[in-house]
Design a protein around this motif. Sequence first.
Motif, PDB file in Angstrom:
ATOM      1  N   ALA A   1       0.765  -1.181  -0.015  1.00 13.62           N
ATOM      2  CA  ALA A   1      -0.059   0.046   0.124  1.00 13.62           C
ATOM      3  C   ALA A   1       0.772   1.426   0.026  1.00 13.62           C
ATOM      4  CB  ALA A   1      -0.773  -0.049   1.177  1.00 13.62           C
ATOM      5  N   GLU A   2       2.250   0.977   0.328  1.00 10.30           N
ATOM      6  CA  GLU A   2       3.032   2.163   0.160  1.00 10.30           C
ATOM      7  C   GLU A   2       3.077   3.175  -0.835  1.00 10.30           C
ATOM      8  OE1 GLU A   2       6.963   1.048   1.101  1.00 10.30           O
ATOM      9  OE2 GLU A   2       6.668   0.592   3.124  1.00 10.30           O
ATOM     10  N   ALA A   3       2.791   2.721  -2.073  1.00 12.16           N
ATOM     11  CA  ALA A   3       2.706   3.317  -3.370  1.00 12.16           C
ATOM     12  C   ALA A   3       1.584   4.135  -3.504  1.00 12.16           C
ATOM     13  CB  ALA A   3       2.986   2.246  -4.499  1.00 12.16           C
ATOM     14  N   THR A   4       0.603   3.947  -2.755  1.00  4.56           N
ATOM     15  CA  THR A   4      -0.788   4.482  -2.684  1.00  4.56           C
ATOM     16  C   THR A   4      -0.960   5.419  -1.550  1.00  4.56           C
ATOM     17  OG1 THR A   4      -2.159   2.490  -2.502  1.00  4.56           O
ATOM     18  CG2 THR A   4      -1.724   3.267  -4.643  1.00  4.56           C
ATOM     19  N   GLY A   5       0.116   5.408  -1.018  1.00  6.68           N
ATOM     20  CA  GLY A   5      -0.181   6.271   0.401  1.00  6.68           C
ATOM     21  C   GLY A   5      -0.344   5.640   1.586  1.00  6.68           C
ATOM     22  N   GLY A   6      -0.238   4.447   1.675  1.00  8.64           N
ATOM     23  CA  GLY A   6      -0.342   3.582   2.978  1.00  8.64           C
ATOM     24  C   GLY A   6      -1.880   3.003   3.108  1.00  8.64           C
ATOM     25  N   LEU A   7      -1.920   2.200   4.252  1.00 13.99           N
ATOM     26  CA  LEU A   7      -3.405   1.662   4.464  1.00 13.99           C
ATOM     27  C   LEU A   7      -4.364   2.605   4.908  1.00 13.99           C
ATOM     28  CD1 LEU A   7      -2.262  -1.752   6.084  1.00 13.99           C
ATOM     29  CD2 LEU A   7      -3.296  -1.498   3.770  1.00 13.99           C
ATOM     30  N   ALA A   8      -3.846   3.726   5.826  1.00 11.99           N
ATOM     31  CA  ALA A   8      -4.770   4.567   6.726  1.00 11.99           C
ATOM     32  C   ALA A   8      -5.711   5.273   5.514  1.00 11.99           C
ATOM     33  CB  ALA A   8      -3.860   5.404   7.503  1.00 11.99           C
ATOM     34  N   GLY A   9      -6.919   5.338   5.956  1.00 12.42           N
ATOM     35  CA  GLY A   9      -7.730   6.126   5.184  1.00 12.42           C
ATOM     36  C   GLY A   9      -8.273   5.134   3.965  1.00 12.42           C
ATOM     37  N   LYS A  10      -7.825   4.050   3.704  1.00 16.89           N
ATOM     38  CA  LYS A  10      -8.448   3.592   2.778  1.00 16.89           C
ATOM     39  C   LYS A  10      -9.602   2.549   3.179  1.00 16.89           C
ATOM     40  CE  LYS A  10      -4.566   2.610  -0.530  1.00 16.89           C
ATOM     41  NZ  LYS A  10      -3.891   3.882  -0.060  1.00 16.89           N
ATOM     42  N   SER A  11     -10.577   2.161   2.269  1.00 19.36           N
ATOM     43  CA  SER A  11     -11.743   1.511   2.836  1.00 19.36           C
ATOM     44  C   SER A  11     -11.555   0.151   3.104  1.00 19.36           C
ATOM     45  CB  SER A  11     -12.846   1.523   1.776  1.00 19.36           C
ATOM     46  OG  SER A  11     -12.425   0.621   0.498  1.00 19.36           O
ATOM     47  N   LEU A  12     -12.053  -0.701   3.749  1.00 15.28           N
ATOM     48  CA  LEU A  12     -11.918  -2.061   4.122  1.00 15.28           C
ATOM     49  C   LEU A  12     -11.780  -2.886   2.888  1.00 15.28           C
ATOM     50  CD1 LEU A  12     -11.572  -4.232   6.301  1.00 15.28           C
ATOM     51  CD2 LEU A  12     -14.078  -4.221   6.529  1.00 15.28           C
ATOM     52  N   GLN A  13     -12.566  -2.557   2.013  1.00 11.68           N
ATOM     53  CA  GLN A  13     -12.659  -3.341   0.723  1.00 11.68           C
ATOM     54  C   GLN A  13     -11.318  -3.039   0.019  1.00 11.68           C
ATOM     55  OE1 GLN A  13     -15.665  -2.244  -2.138  1.00 11.68           O
ATOM     56  NE2 GLN A  13     -15.206  -4.009  -3.442  1.00 11.68           N
ATOM     57  N   GLU A  14     -10.665  -2.061  -0.002  1.00 11.64           N
ATOM     58  CA  GLU A  14      -9.474  -1.772  -0.606  1.00 11.64           C
ATOM     59  C   GLU A  14      -8.305  -2.404   0.263  1.00 11.64           C
ATOM     60  OE1 GLU A  14      -9.678   2.500  -2.502  1.00 11.64           O
ATOM     61  OE2 GLU A  14      -9.725   2.478  -0.311  1.00 11.64           O
TER      62      GLU A  14
END
Length: 271
Positions: A243-256
Amino acid sequence: MSGGIDRLLAIMAKLRSPDGGCPWDVQQTFQTIAPYTIEEAYEVADAIDRGNMADLKDELGDLLLQVVFHARMAEEQTAFAFADVVDAICDKMTRRHPHVFGDAYFADAQAQLADWEARKQLERAANGDADTSALAGIARGLPEWQRAVKLQKKAAKVGFDWPGPAPVLEKLAEEIEEVRVEFDAVAASPGDAAARDRLEDELGDILFVCANLARHAEVDVGTALRRANRKFERRFRAMETLAEATGGLAGKSLQEQDAFWEQAKAMERQG
């Protein structure tokens, strides 16, 4: 060998000395040190799981330090000393292995284990323990999952046991349904203390049945859970990297986030 032990005992005596010792060590009691003793035992188990002999050497030293620490505090109270601890375990091992240090004979390991348990019961009686239950002698300071397995094993010795894993699995399914009911009850009335108490009770039943299932599978609960923890940590860290390439896990939906989890699992399968 004895020189090493003597050096360790001298170090602990110095650490505990009110005159020039370590203030933290001097302040400790049996109660405050006990959690560290448990932690060190788990770190020994972790080193064994990882197969790291260098770490195992260090962790065994840390665990030995715990024994020395407790023995030193007991010596300060004139209760017993480290030498008494050594003598006690030597006497116990000799006493409980009459087939090795005496003339007793056992046909197999099962017969020897039965004698071991009988000797433990006699020792408890000699020490004034009047508890004659089949469940007697199980320490209350054990981690609860470990105590659950020991309770089940003791009960099984007098025939109180499931005949195999199938009925345990059926019981687990039954307990899961009961937990569903209590979750619904708590959701309907979040402030209902009785409902939350019932939920805790039912969750405890599930954990107890899971421990029983592991026992029937001849799988150590602690080892299995450590394995699951390692798997989760490994996959979650892989998720974070993905997830680092897209800004990390924080803030992403559970589906993502779940998509990253599936990617991490796929990467493991691919080796």
